[in-house]
Design a protein around this motif. Structure first.
Motif, PDB file in Angstrom:
ATOM      1  N   PRO A 132       0.775  -1.251   0.000  1.00 35.47           N
ATOM      2  CA  PRO A 132       0.000   0.000   0.000  1.00 35.47           C
ATOM      3  C   PRO A 132       0.802   1.295   0.000  1.00 35.47           C
ATOM      4  CG  PRO A 132      -0.085  -1.043   2.156  1.00 35.47           C
ATOM      5  CD  PRO A 132       0.628  -2.000   1.253  1.00 35.47           C
ATOM      6  N   GLU A 133       2.110   1.235   0.128  1.00 34.79           N
ATOM      7  CA  GLU A 133       2.910   2.456   0.150  1.00 34.79           C
ATOM      8  C   GLU A 133       3.586   2.669  -1.194  1.00 34.79           C
ATOM      9  OE1 GLU A 133       5.583   2.449   3.534  1.00 34.79           O
ATOM     10  OE2 GLU A 133       4.146   1.235   4.658  1.00 34.79           O
ATOM     11  N   ALA A 134       3.792   3.924  -1.554  1.00 37.47           N
ATOM     12  CA  ALA A 134       4.485   4.253  -2.805  1.00 37.47           C
ATOM     13  C   ALA A 134       5.969   3.926  -2.665  1.00 37.47           C
ATOM     14  CB  ALA A 134       4.310   5.728  -3.117  1.00 37.47           C
ATOM     15  N   LEU A 135       6.467   3.149  -3.619  1.00 37.50           N
ATOM     16  CA  LEU A 135       7.877   2.766  -3.632  1.00 37.50           C
ATOM     17  C   LEU A 135       8.424   2.991  -5.036  1.00 37.50           C
ATOM     18  CD1 LEU A 135       7.601  -0.607  -1.670  1.00 37.50           C
ATOM     19  CD2 LEU A 135       8.474   1.563  -0.799  1.00 37.50           C
ATOM     20  N   PRO A 136       9.745   3.157  -5.160  1.00 40.04           N
ATOM     21  CA  PRO A 136      10.317   3.314  -6.507  1.00 40.04           C
ATOM     22  C   PRO A 136       9.953   2.118  -7.389  1.00 40.04           C
ATOM     23  CG  PRO A 136      11.974   3.748  -4.829  1.00 40.04           C
ATOM     24  CD  PRO A 136      10.769   3.203  -4.118  1.00 40.04           C
ATOM     25  N   ARG A 137       9.733   2.368  -8.651  1.00 40.67           N
ATOM     26  CA  ARG A 137       9.340   1.320  -9.594  1.00 40.67           C
ATOM     27  C   ARG A 137      10.561   0.573 -10.116  1.00 40.67           C
ATOM     28  NH1 ARG A 137       5.191  -1.128 -10.188  1.00 40.67           N
ATOM     29  NH2 ARG A 137       5.657  -1.402 -12.379  1.00 40.67           N
ATOM     30  N   TRP A 138      10.408  -0.712 -10.345  1.00 39.04           N
ATOM     31  CA  TRP A 138      11.490  -1.526 -10.907  1.00 39.04           C
ATOM     32  C   TRP A 138      11.791  -1.144 -12.351  1.00 39.04           C
ATOM     33  CZ3 TRP A 138      10.517  -4.404 -15.262  1.00 39.04           C
ATOM     34  CH2 TRP A 138       9.177  -4.611 -15.573  1.00 39.04           C
ATOM     35  N   ASP A 139      10.786  -0.610 -13.047  1.00 41.05           N
ATOM     36  CA  ASP A 139      10.942  -0.322 -14.464  1.00 41.05           C
ATOM     37  C   ASP A 139      11.244   1.153 -14.752  1.00 41.05           C
ATOM     38  OD1 ASP A 139       8.449   0.468 -13.603  1.00 41.05           O
ATOM     39  OD2 ASP A 139       7.340  -0.510 -15.208  1.00 41.05           O
ATOM     40  N   ASN A 140      11.623   1.911 -13.729  1.00 40.70           N
ATOM     41  CA  ASN A 140      11.978   3.317 -13.901  1.00 40.70           C
ATOM     42  C   ASN A 140      13.502   3.431 -13.966  1.00 40.70           C
ATOM     43  OD1 ASN A 140      12.601   6.037 -13.641  1.00 40.70           O
ATOM     44  ND2 ASN A 140      10.966   6.450 -12.178  1.00 40.70           N
ATOM     45  N   ALA A 141      14.025   3.623 -15.177  1.00 42.82           N
ATOM     46  CA  ALA A 141      15.484   3.648 -15.379  1.00 42.82           C
ATOM     47  C   ALA A 141      16.163   4.734 -14.546  1.00 42.82           C
ATOM     48  CB  ALA A 141      15.800   3.832 -16.854  1.00 42.82           C
ATOM     49  N   ALA A 142      15.480   5.844 -14.336  1.00 41.83           N
ATOM     50  CA  ALA A 142      16.071   6.948 -13.573  1.00 41.83           C
ATOM     51  C   ALA A 142      16.293   6.586 -12.105  1.00 41.83           C
ATOM     52  CB  ALA A 142      15.174   8.183 -13.668  1.00 41.83           C
ATOM     53  N   GLN A 143      15.527   5.634 -11.594  1.00 43.63           N
ATOM     54  CA  GLN A 143      15.648   5.259 -10.184  1.00 43.63           C
ATOM     55  C   GLN A 143      16.467   3.988  -9.981  1.00 43.63           C
ATOM     56  OE1 GLN A 143      11.506   5.171  -8.902  1.00 43.63           O
ATOM     57  NE2 GLN A 143      11.688   7.255  -8.157  1.00 43.63           N
ATOM     58  N   ARG A 144      16.994   3.422 -11.054  1.00 44.17           N
ATOM     59  CA  ARG A 144      17.765   2.183 -10.940  1.00 44.17           C
ATOM     60  C   ARG A 144      18.990   2.374 -10.048  1.00 44.17           C
ATOM     61  NH1 ARG A 144      17.067   0.025 -16.462  1.00 44.17           N
ATOM     62  NH2 ARG A 144      15.021  -0.703 -15.864  1.00 44.17           N
ATOM     63  N   GLY A 145      19.155   1.481  -9.110  1.00 44.68           N
ATOM     64  CA  GLY A 145      20.288   1.546  -8.192  1.00 44.68           C
ATOM     65  C   GLY A 145      20.016   2.352  -6.939  1.00 44.68           C
ATOM     66  N   ALA A 146      18.940   3.161  -6.935  1.00 38.46           N
ATOM     67  CA  ALA A 146      18.634   3.990  -5.761  1.00 38.46           C
ATOM     68  C   ALA A 146      18.202   3.142  -4.571  1.00 38.46           C
ATOM     69  CB  ALA A 146      17.546   5.008  -6.098  1.00 38.46           C
ATOM     70  N   ASP A 147      17.799   1.886  -4.842  1.00 39.38           N
ATOM     71  CA  ASP A 147      17.366   1.018  -3.747  1.00 39.38           C
ATOM     72  C   ASP A 147      18.540   0.371  -3.024  1.00 39.38           C
ATOM     73  OD1 ASP A 147      17.911  -0.480  -6.086  1.00 39.38           O
ATOM     74  OD2 ASP A 147      16.751  -2.169  -5.352  1.00 39.38           O
ATOM     75  N   MET A 148      19.775   0.617  -3.477  1.00 39.47           N
ATOM     76  CA  MET A 148      20.934  -0.039  -2.881  1.00 39.47           C
ATOM     77  C   MET A 148      21.699   0.832  -1.882  1.00 39.47           C
ATOM     78  SD  MET A 148      20.947  -3.132  -4.015  1.00 39.47           S
ATOM     79  CE  MET A 148      22.549  -3.682  -3.496  1.00 39.47           C
ATOM     80  N   TRP A 149      21.196   2.023  -1.615  1.00 38.37           N
ATOM     81  CA  TRP A 149      21.845   2.872  -0.623  1.00 38.37           C
ATOM     82  C   TRP A 149      20.838   3.861  -0.061  1.00 38.37           C
ATOM     83  CZ3 TRP A 149      22.792   8.238  -1.561  1.00 38.37           C
ATOM     84  CH2 TRP A 149      22.454   8.670  -2.855  1.00 38.37           C
ATOM     85  N   ALA A 150      21.154   4.377   1.118  1.00 36.87           N
ATOM     86  CA  ALA A 150      20.266   5.316   1.802  1.00 36.87           C
ATOM     87  C   ALA A 150      20.844   6.717   1.741  1.00 36.87           C
ATOM     88  CB  ALA A 150      20.088   4.898   3.257  1.00 36.87           C
ATOM     89  N   THR A 151      20.006   7.668   1.393  1.00 39.12           N
ATOM     90  CA  THR A 151      20.453   9.061   1.393  1.00 39.12           C
ATOM     91  C   THR A 151      20.544   9.552   2.839  1.00 39.12           C
ATOM     92  OG1 THR A 151      18.263  10.097   1.398  1.00 39.12           O
ATOM     93  CG2 THR A 151      19.148   9.405  -0.751  1.00 39.12           C
ATOM     94  N   GLU A 152      21.145  10.725   3.001  1.00 41.65           N
ATOM     95  CA  GLU A 152      21.240  11.298   4.350  1.00 41.65           C
ATOM     96  C   GLU A 152      19.875  11.680   4.909  1.00 41.65           C
ATOM     97  OE1 GLU A 152      22.230  14.765   1.506  1.00 41.65           O
ATOM     98  OE2 GLU A 152      22.357  12.571   1.548  1.00 41.65           O
ATOM     99  N   HIS A 153      18.861  11.771   4.043  1.00 43.37           N
ATOM    100  CA  HIS A 153      17.508  12.143   4.482  1.00 43.37           C
ATOM    101  C   HIS A 153      16.679  10.939   4.906  1.00 43.37           C
ATOM    102  CE1 HIS A 153      18.591  16.043   2.967  1.00 43.37           C
ATOM    103  NE2 HIS A 153      18.798  15.537   1.763  1.00 43.37           N
ATOM    104  N   GLU A 154      17.136   9.737   4.591  1.00 46.62           N
ATOM    105  CA  GLU A 154      16.417   8.524   4.984  1.00 46.62           C
ATOM    106  C   GLU A 154      17.002   8.014   6.294  1.00 46.62           C
ATOM    107  OE1 GLU A 154      15.306   6.026   1.158  1.00 46.62           O
ATOM    108  OE2 GLU A 154      17.398   6.689   1.078  1.00 46.62           O
TER     109      GLU A 154
END
Length: 200
Positions: free
Chosen positions: A68-90
């Protein structure tokens, strides 16, 4: 009977390895859980973030039960790799809490559906699957990343194992230096032997 046993067995193993992943973060600073420890940037908190996103997809949208929560899409090339690290804001809490919410959602899917329930993984070459396939896949992926986490944590403080009660007893630096020297000697001796055989 066999189907229920298989589903419970795989599900219980998944529950255990999830807990091991979170245990790898315990007692570490914000820097240590986030810092890149390999040439490609692999880090502990990033592994947890990655697992939460992919588990949410596999036990969510694959079976028509989206998380039920919005998460980055697997098929969004611009977000690829963003799931492998945490920003300073997370925050650590935010990522861990989301992973636990994903567990709840996934556990609901696993409990509600028979092991042969059909699902659809559009990013796989053979997209038509059963719950059994996804249970095995997610357990395998989580175990693989738990192995990565083992190595990363060991690099940080020599801590190994899947839970506090099974952790390898801590030894001093002299013990580990001697241990590594024994392994290094054996590796060099094997290499020399191999080179002699190749040249004869």
């Amino acid at each position: 009977m066999t189907d229920d046993f298989a589903k419970d067995y795989l599900h219980n193993d998944l529950r255990e390895i999830r807990k091991a992943m979170l245990w790898k973060l315990e007692g570490l600073s914000e820097y240590d859980i986030r810092r890149p420890l390999t040439a490609t940037g692999t880090n502990l908190l990033g592994l947890v973030k990655h697992l939460s996103l992919w588990e949410s997809r596999y036990f969510g949208e694959v079976f028509g039960r989206p998380f039920p929560e919005a998460l980055p899409r697997w098929d969004n090339a611009a977000q690829r790799g963003a799931d492998m690290w945490a920003t300073e804001h997370e925050t650590r809490k935010e990522i861990i809490d989301r992973y636990r919410r994903v567990w709840g959602h996934s556990d609901g899917t696993i409990t509600a559906l028979p092991i042969d329930s059909p699902g659809h993984v559009p990013w796989w070459p053979r997209p038509n699957v059963k719950l059994f396939n996804i249970l095995v896949h997610v357990l395998t992926e989580t175990s693989r990343h738990a192995g990565h986490a083992d190595i990363l944590r060991e690099q940080l403080d020599n801590s190994t194992g899947t839970a506090a009660q099974y952790a390898t007893p801590q030894h001093d630096a002299a013990f580990w230096e001697a241990h590594r020297a024994d392994i290094e000697r054996a590796a060099k001796a094997a290499d020399e032997k191999d080179q002699q055989l190749a040249s004869s």
